[in-house]
Scaffold this motif. Sequence first.
Motif, short mmCIF file in Angstrom:
data_model
loop_
_atom_site.label_atom_id
_atom_site.label_comp_id
_atom_site.label_asym_id
_atom_site.label_seq_id
_atom_site.Cartn_x
_atom_site.Cartn_y
_atom_site.Cartn_z
N GLY A 41 -73.59 88.04 60.10
CA GLY A 41 -72.82 86.89 59.67
C GLY A 41 -72.55 86.91 58.19
N GLU A 42 -72.22 85.73 57.65
CA GLU A 42 -71.92 85.60 56.23
C GLU A 42 -72.73 84.46 55.63
OE1 GLU A 42 -67.64 85.00 56.36
OE2 GLU A 42 -67.33 87.04 55.61
N ILE A 43 -73.11 84.62 54.36
CA ILE A 43 -73.83 83.58 53.63
C ILE A 43 -73.14 83.37 52.29
CG2 ILE A 43 -76.04 83.99 54.74
CD1 ILE A 43 -76.85 85.73 52.36
N THR A 44 -73.45 82.26 51.63
CA THR A 44 -72.83 82.01 50.33
C THR A 44 -73.40 82.93 49.27
OG1 THR A 44 -74.44 80.35 49.59
CG2 THR A 44 -72.61 79.57 50.98
N GLU A 45 -72.64 83.08 48.19
CA GLU A 45 -73.12 83.93 47.10
C GLU A 45 -74.42 83.38 46.52
OE1 GLU A 45 -70.50 85.20 44.05
OE2 GLU A 45 -68.84 85.67 45.41
N ARG A 46 -74.56 82.05 46.44
CA ARG A 46 -75.81 81.49 45.92
C ARG A 46 -76.99 81.85 46.83
NH1 ARG A 46 -76.40 77.33 42.57
NH2 ARG A 46 -74.59 76.12 43.29
N THR A 47 -76.78 81.72 48.14
CA THR A 47 -77.83 82.07 49.09
C THR A 47 -78.21 83.53 48.95
OG1 THR A 47 -77.00 80.40 50.64
CG2 THR A 47 -78.46 82.10 51.53
N ALA A 48 -77.21 84.40 48.82
CA ALA A 48 -77.47 85.83 48.67
C ALA A 48 -78.25 86.11 47.38
CB ALA A 48 -76.16 86.61 48.67
N HIS A 49 -77.94 85.36 46.33
CA HIS A 49 -78.63 85.52 45.05
C HIS A 49 -80.11 85.14 45.19
CE1 HIS A 49 -79.28 85.35 40.70
NE2 HIS A 49 -79.83 84.16 40.88
N ILE A 50 -80.37 84.01 45.85
CA ILE A 50 -81.76 83.57 46.06
C ILE A 50 -82.52 84.58 46.91
CG2 ILE A 50 -83.20 81.76 47.07
CD1 ILE A 50 -80.83 79.82 46.55
N LEU A 51 -81.89 84.99 48.01
CA LEU A 51 -82.53 85.93 48.93
C LEU A 51 -82.89 87.23 48.22
CD1 LEU A 51 -83.34 86.78 51.82
CD2 LEU A 51 -80.96 87.57 52.13
N ALA A 52 -81.98 87.76 47.41
CA ALA A 52 -82.24 89.03 46.71
C ALA A 52 -83.45 88.92 45.79
CB ALA A 52 -81.00 89.44 45.92
N GLN A 53 -83.59 87.78 45.12
CA GLN A 53 -84.72 87.61 44.21
C GLN A 53 -86.05 87.50 44.98
OE1 GLN A 53 -84.22 85.27 40.48
NE2 GLN A 53 -82.36 84.56 41.50
N ILE A 54 -86.03 86.79 46.08
CA ILE A 54 -87.25 86.66 46.88
C ILE A 54 -87.67 88.03 47.42
CG2 ILE A 54 -88.26 85.67 48.97
CD1 ILE A 54 -86.43 83.25 48.58
N ARG A 55 -86.70 88.79 47.93
CA ARG A 55 -87.03 90.11 48.48
C ARG A 55 -87.56 91.05 47.42
NH1 ARG A 55 -82.07 91.87 52.42
NH2 ARG A 55 -83.39 91.96 54.29
N GLY A 113 -73.21 72.54 68.42
CA GLY A 113 -72.99 71.19 67.90
C GLY A 113 -72.48 71.22 66.47
N GLN A 114 -72.96 70.28 65.67
CA GLN A 114 -72.50 70.17 64.29
C GLN A 114 -72.91 71.40 63.48
OE1 GLN A 114 -70.63 67.67 62.99
NE2 GLN A 114 -70.50 66.90 65.09
N PRO A 115 -72.11 71.77 62.48
CA PRO A 115 -72.47 72.92 61.64
C PRO A 115 -73.84 72.70 61.00
CG PRO A 115 -70.20 72.24 61.23
CD PRO A 115 -70.81 71.19 62.09
N SER A 116 -74.66 73.74 61.00
CA SER A 116 -75.98 73.65 60.38
C SER A 116 -75.99 74.44 59.08
CB SER A 116 -77.04 74.20 61.32
OG SER A 116 -76.99 75.62 61.34
N GLU A 117 -77.06 74.30 58.31
CA GLU A 117 -77.16 75.03 57.06
C GLU A 117 -77.17 76.54 57.31
OE1 GLU A 117 -80.70 73.07 56.16
OE2 GLU A 117 -79.76 71.39 55.13
N HIS A 118 -77.74 76.96 58.45
CA HIS A 118 -77.74 78.39 58.78
C HIS A 118 -76.33 78.87 59.11
CE1 HIS A 118 -82.01 79.42 58.76
NE2 HIS A 118 -82.27 78.25 59.29
N SER A 119 -75.60 78.11 59.91
CA SER A 119 -74.25 78.54 60.26
C SER A 119 -73.28 78.45 59.08
CB SER A 119 -73.72 77.71 61.45
OG SER A 119 -73.61 76.35 61.10
N LEU A 120 -73.63 77.59 58.11
CA LEU A 120 -72.81 77.48 56.90
C LEU A 120 -73.22 78.50 55.84
CD1 LEU A 120 -72.66 73.58 56.55
CD2 LEU A 120 -70.82 75.11 57.31
N GLY A 121 -74.26 79.28 56.14
CA GLY A 121 -74.68 80.33 55.21
C GLY A 121 -75.49 79.84 54.03
N ARG A 122 -76.16 78.68 54.19
CA ARG A 122 -76.91 78.10 53.07
C ARG A 122 -78.42 78.15 53.27
NH1 ARG A 122 -75.67 72.39 52.90
NH2 ARG A 122 -77.33 72.42 51.34
N ALA A 123 -78.91 78.73 54.37
CA ALA A 123 -80.35 78.68 54.64
C ALA A 123 -80.87 80.01 55.15
CB ALA A 123 -80.64 77.58 55.66
#
Length: 381
Positions: free
Chosen positions: A238-252, A268-278
């Motif tokens: 899937g796809e995630i936001t650039e901010r999420t990718a930035h956080i993930l890279a630092q944690i890894r 159902g309603q869009p979730s933070e995971h489907s929006l690429g924020r979690a």
Amino acid sequence: MRKAVLSGVLAFTLGPAAFLLALGALLNPAAQASCLPTTSSAFGNVRNTPALIPATSHVVMPLPAGTWVKTSGFGIRVHPVTGETKLHTGVDLAAPTGTHILAAADGRVVFAGAASGYGNLILIEHNVGGRTVTTGYAHMYADGIHVEVGQSVTAGEYIADVGVAGYLTGPHLHFEVRPGGTDGAPIDPEPWLASHGAVDIEAGTDPASAGCAASGGQASSFNGDDAGNLVDDPTTDGEITERTAHILAQIRANFPESSWACWSPRPGQPSEHSLGRACDGTFGNALGTAATGHALDYGWQVTNWVKDNARTLGVEYVIWQGRIWSVARADEGWRKYDGGGMHDPNSVTGGHYDHLHWTAKPLPRKLHLTEDSYGRCKRER
């Protein structure tokens, strides 16, 4: 249910024949850790469902540091009130009335109320190192009990106030430890606390962080042009936001033993995971299996690093081990997680006992200009 609880309390109070205390027995009046939390009919349901009480390696002293003085230890003694020689089944820690009593480990309350001799008693069952153990806390006033049967508690959680109820001569906490559960034989609490690295928590300290300092390098802020721009998620298709990718890279980079999954479709309603924020992370354990031992300790290191650097990273909140912490309510510290109306907080996965969840902060709402049917500009959000 009532009979099952009663029998458990009686068993705790009386113990096996070798350690008998009569139901009306008079009780006496008035220690660094790895990081981080089961009974027939009602009790059996808990014991047979270990997922409800995930294993914990986090053990704390039952009173805040500097508030207590030991007045009587475990073992045979002459009772200071009755003069009888009998087994003292716990340790007595004298402290001023109202001093906060803390849960010694993560667990579930199996009894909270009046008990002969004890005045009032709280029993908590835990899974410590894969073994069931019950801790007992006695002599509170009835209105000094702040938990109820069935409630999940975490190590260091404020559960009651020191009181002067039952057979005693001064305010103190009578603390017991019984391996095997409420019907187990009592053991000396002091070696048990020491062997499990019980943390001495200062009054007002966040128990979730006691003995669990965050490790890892310095965090950096996102400095891209568009934090909400979608990019490929390196953990899924899937796809995630650039901010999420930035956080993930630092944690890894800081915690290479951690495993992550971010984008996922949700009904159902869009979730933070489907929006690429979690993203959700595990630490050597499988999803659906509670983190224990090294996985639990490592998970707390990652969690505390993300929490401590949340503002720099752009993290909105984190959920881990039945707790939630958010930037917006940082002054409240860790709060009990209720599932958010979507998850069962008492299950391993629903309560996040097997994985850490973090969500990147929401993107600023942008103002767009469009034309209406008359060719006039209008604002849309």
